[in-house]
Design an enzyme around this catalytic site. Structure first.
Site, mmCIF file in Angstrom:
data_model
loop_
_atom_site.group_PDB
_atom_site.id
_atom_site.type_symbol
_atom_site.label_atom_id
_atom_site.label_comp_id
_atom_site.label_asym_id
_atom_site.label_seq_id
_atom_site.Cartn_x
_atom_site.Cartn_y
_atom_site.Cartn_z
ATOM 1 N N ARG A 27 24.294 4.335 26.182
ATOM 2 C CA ARG A 27 23.020 3.625 26.173
ATOM 3 C C ARG A 27 22.985 2.425 27.120
ATOM 4 O O ARG A 27 21.937 1.858 27.382
ATOM 5 C CB ARG A 27 22.684 3.184 24.736
ATOM 6 C CG ARG A 27 22.324 4.355 23.823
ATOM 7 C CD ARG A 27 22.355 3.995 22.347
ATOM 8 N NE ARG A 27 23.720 4.032 21.801
ATOM 9 C CZ ARG A 27 24.027 3.785 20.523
ATOM 10 N NH1 ARG A 27 23.072 3.483 19.668
ATOM 11 N NH2 ARG A 27 25.290 3.826 20.122
ATOM 12 N N ASN A 182 26.477 -1.611 7.576
ATOM 13 C CA ASN A 182 27.890 -1.652 7.919
ATOM 14 C C ASN A 182 28.054 -2.341 9.278
ATOM 15 O O ASN A 182 27.424 -1.955 10.251
ATOM 16 C CB ASN A 182 28.392 -0.204 8.002
ATOM 17 C CG ASN A 182 29.821 -0.106 8.491
ATOM 18 O OD1 ASN A 182 30.625 -0.992 8.224
ATOM 19 N ND2 ASN A 182 30.122 0.967 9.205
HETATM 20 C C1 UD1 Z 1 29.130 2.294 14.186
HETATM 21 C C2 UD1 Z 1 29.266 2.695 12.698
HETATM 22 C C3 UD1 Z 1 28.034 2.199 11.955
HETATM 23 C C4 UD1 Z 1 27.889 0.709 12.113
HETATM 24 C C5 UD1 Z 1 27.878 0.317 13.583
HETATM 25 C C6 UD1 Z 1 27.997 -1.191 13.691
HETATM 26 C C7 UD1 Z 1 30.562 4.764 12.611
HETATM 27 C C8 UD1 Z 1 30.504 6.232 12.452
HETATM 28 N N1 UD1 Z 1 29.375 4.130 12.605
HETATM 29 O O1 UD1 Z 1 28.005 2.994 14.725
HETATM 30 O O2 UD1 Z 1 28.153 2.518 10.565
HETATM 31 O O3 UD1 Z 1 26.697 0.289 11.474
HETATM 32 O O4 UD1 Z 1 29.012 0.887 14.284
HETATM 33 O O5 UD1 Z 1 27.945 -1.661 15.022
HETATM 34 O O6 UD1 Z 1 31.637 4.223 12.721
HETATM 35 N N2 UD1 Z 1 34.548 4.357 19.607
HETATM 36 C C9 UD1 Z 1 35.796 4.847 19.896
HETATM 37 N N3 UD1 Z 1 36.001 6.198 19.871
HETATM 38 C C10 UD1 Z 1 35.019 7.073 19.571
HETATM 39 C C11 UD1 Z 1 33.736 6.572 19.257
HETATM 40 C C12 UD1 Z 1 33.527 5.205 19.285
HETATM 41 O O7 UD1 Z 1 36.716 4.086 20.192
HETATM 42 O O8 UD1 Z 1 35.293 8.295 19.550
HETATM 43 C C13 UD1 Z 1 34.323 2.887 19.646
HETATM 44 C C14 UD1 Z 1 33.249 2.481 20.628
HETATM 45 O O9 UD1 Z 1 33.826 2.178 21.903
HETATM 46 C C15 UD1 Z 1 32.669 1.235 19.981
HETATM 47 C C16 UD1 Z 1 32.881 1.459 18.503
HETATM 48 O O10 UD1 Z 1 33.874 2.453 18.385
HETATM 49 O O11 UD1 Z 1 33.343 0.071 20.390
HETATM 50 C C17 UD1 Z 1 31.608 1.898 17.777
HETATM 51 O O12 UD1 Z 1 31.114 3.094 18.350
HETATM 52 P P1 UD1 Z 1 29.545 3.368 18.486
HETATM 53 O O13 UD1 Z 1 29.378 4.733 19.053
HETATM 54 O O14 UD1 Z 1 28.895 2.252 19.181
HETATM 55 O O15 UD1 Z 1 29.110 3.398 16.941
HETATM 56 P P2 UD1 Z 1 27.685 3.041 16.314
HETATM 57 O O16 UD1 Z 1 26.766 4.192 16.531
HETATM 58 O O17 UD1 Z 1 27.259 1.714 16.798
HETATM 59 CA CA CA Z 2 27.967 0.303 18.370
#
Ligand code: UD1
Ligand code: CA
Length: 478
Positions: A27, A182
């Site tokens: 995004r 969360n």
């Molecule tokens: C996530 C949470 C959500 C919370 C929100 C808060 C989950 C499933 N959802 O959603 O409940 O309200 O954060 O900001 O956890 N990342 C990895 N590996 C992956 C996917 C993501 O390292 O395979 C890291 C991303 O770089 C990022 C973080 O995890 O720093 C969160 O990932 P993102 O895809 O932004 O999750 P949200 O949809 O924001």
């Molecule tokens: Ca996020």
């Protein structure tokens, strides 16, 4: 599923932090990995690593994936010290990311999971979360948001016990109406977290292994799940797009401005200052609108900064006045300097007390002694200038011959006439005077007038050429 033996509850268990930073950040629409986007002059990830350091984490594991090399290389060797990098490839979700980090954690430690895109959370806010986890529970940091869109919702039972987290894309209409969300941040004994994460499935709208599903797993195993509600919602905001990044930047800048005001600095407008690094100010410092501070900047007592100045990695001495549109980079300025308007100090500039550098003057890799002045339209590069030297308007040090740089030395009390060129290497002796328009190619002796200008002559009776009159109009324009 076998019920795991509860972890020994110990207030001494070491803290090990996992930072999730492997996501692409689609995004943001950027070639840079999201966690390298800058906030107040530092990357999102650097902010989170600082928080982990402030908690005195015994280990900091960063899970990287998308742009892993780029992320790692953004940190110098020194900054990387004490960071364990761990690669998640492919990126199958936040739970899958934690799974990759688990082999680097000790079973008897407390794990704290931070998100690389949630940069503003403070150590003090996390302390109660760690205390809860040390008591053997799964501790979640939650927050009430007026607009919970996009976040996972905290689903509780009638008694208020947390049951599970419903992600935006998987939530029912009832769950979507919940405003407690969360933050992504959680803490638990590693031993317990490991069993829950290993059992995660990916049966959800995104086909990912959600870390948030550990909540349901803990609840099912009768491990207490406790939500710690963050008082300041700002701290828990995540960065998913440019709008959120811009909003966070304004929040941080306002916090920095407030801290400056509290420390006794006068800001013409606290909404119009940007500090992208650290700014240290003495007493009675005054800063006008539109100034940008980068890297480490120190302003001593009584400094005033005019509008629209950019100061990077510099020290400004007491009582100095910097006028509008001045650019200072990598310079040390002494007390009672006057710089600008429209002055430019480049790296390696060292100005003693009482120096004046005026409009459209550029100083690079040069020292200027006490009370010396270069007030108008000059370039002083690779020069050693003594005390009480007057550098006239339009003076240029010709420091570069196309291959190498050479030094110019101007000794104390010298006077450089306007529009002179000093072809380095060259020396102007103590108390010497250069006549205006001099092109100095060899040293000027002390106390004498040196001048390289052709002698002035006037020719009496001289006639300016005239256009020949051709009768039928002129040739002009042909
Ligand atoms: C996530 C949470 C959500 C919370 C929100 C808060 C989950 C499933 N959802 O959603 O409940 O309200 O954060 O900001 O956890 N990342 C990895 N590996 C992956 C996917 C993501 O390292 O395979 C890291 C991303 O770089 C990022 C973080 O995890 O720093 C969160 O990932 P993102 O895809 O932004 O999750 P949200 O949809 O924001
Ligand atoms: Ca996020």
């Amino acid at each position: 599923m076998p019920v795991p033996t509860p972890a020994p509850t110990s207030s001494h268990a070491p803290l090990q932090v996992v930072i999730l930073a492997a996501g692409r950040g689609t995004r943001m629409r950027s070639a840079r990995p999201k966690v390298l986007q800058p906030l107040a002059g530092r990357t999102l990830l650097a902010h989170v690593l600082d928080t982990a350091a402030a908690l005195q984490a015994q280990r900091r594991v960063v899970v990287v994936g998308h742009g892993a090399e780029q992320v790692r290389q953004d940190f110098t060797n020194q900054e990387s010290e004490g960071i364990d990098w761990c690669v998640q490839e492919p990126q199958l979700g936040t739970g899958h990311a934690v799974l990759q980090a688990l082999p680097l954690l000790d079973a008897e430690a407390i794990a704290l999971v931070l998100y690389g895109d949630v940069p503003l959370v403070r150590a003090a806010t996390l302390e109660p979360l760690l205390a809860t986890a040390r008591g053997g529970a799964l501790a979640l940091l939650t927050v009430h948001l007026p607009d919970p869109h996009g976040y996972g919702r905290i689903v509780r039972d009638r008694e208020g016990q947390v049951l599970r987290i419903a992600e935006q894309r998987d939530a029912t209409p009832d769950e979507l109406a919940i405003h407690e969300v969360n933050t992504g941040i959680l803490a638990a004994p590693v031993r317990l977290l490991a069993t829950w994460v290993a059992a995660l499935g990916n049966d959800n709208a995104q086909g990912e292994y959600y870390l948030t599903d550990v909540v349901a797993a803990a609840a099912a195993a009768a491990t207490p799940v406790k939500a710690v509600i963050a008082a300041d919602a700002h701290e828990t905001l995540g960065v998913n797009d440019r709008m959120q990044l811009a909003a966070l930047e304004r929040i941080v800048q306002r916090q920095i401005a407030d801290a400056l005001l509290e420390a006794g600095v006068t800001l013409a407008d606290p909404a119009r200052i940007d500090v992208r690094g650290s700014l240290q100010c003495g007493r009675d410092v005054w800063i006008d609108v539109g100034c940008v501070f980068e890297g480490r900047v120190e302003l001593a007592d009584g400094v005033s900064i005019g509008p629209n100045c950019v100061l990077r990695d510099c020290v400004i001495g007491a009582g100095s006045r910097i006028e509008a549109f001045t650019h200072v980079d990598g310079a040390r300025c002494g007390d009672h300097n006057r710089l600008g308007p429209f002055a430019r100090l480049r790296p390696g500039s060292e100005l003693d007390a009482g120096v004046h550098v005026g409009n459209f003057t550029e100083i690079k890799n040069s020292t200027l002694g006490r009370d010396s002045k270069a007030n108008h339209l000059s370039y002083v590069g690779d020069a050693t200038v003594g005390a009480r030297v007057n550098i006239g308007a339009g003076t240029i040090t010709c420091n570069y011959d196309g291959a190498s740089k050479h030094r110019t030395v101007i000794e104390d009390d010298a006077f450089i006439g306007s529009d002179s060129q000093l072809v380095a290497p060259v020396r102007v002796g103590r108390g010497a005077t250069l006549g205006a328009g001099t092109t100095l190619t060899s040293d000027a002796p002390p106390e004498q007038l040196t001048i390289s200008r052709a002698r002035q002559a006037s020719i009496a009776g001289w006639l300016r050429p005239r256009k020949r009159d051709q009768g039928g109009g002129s040739n002009e324009g042909r």
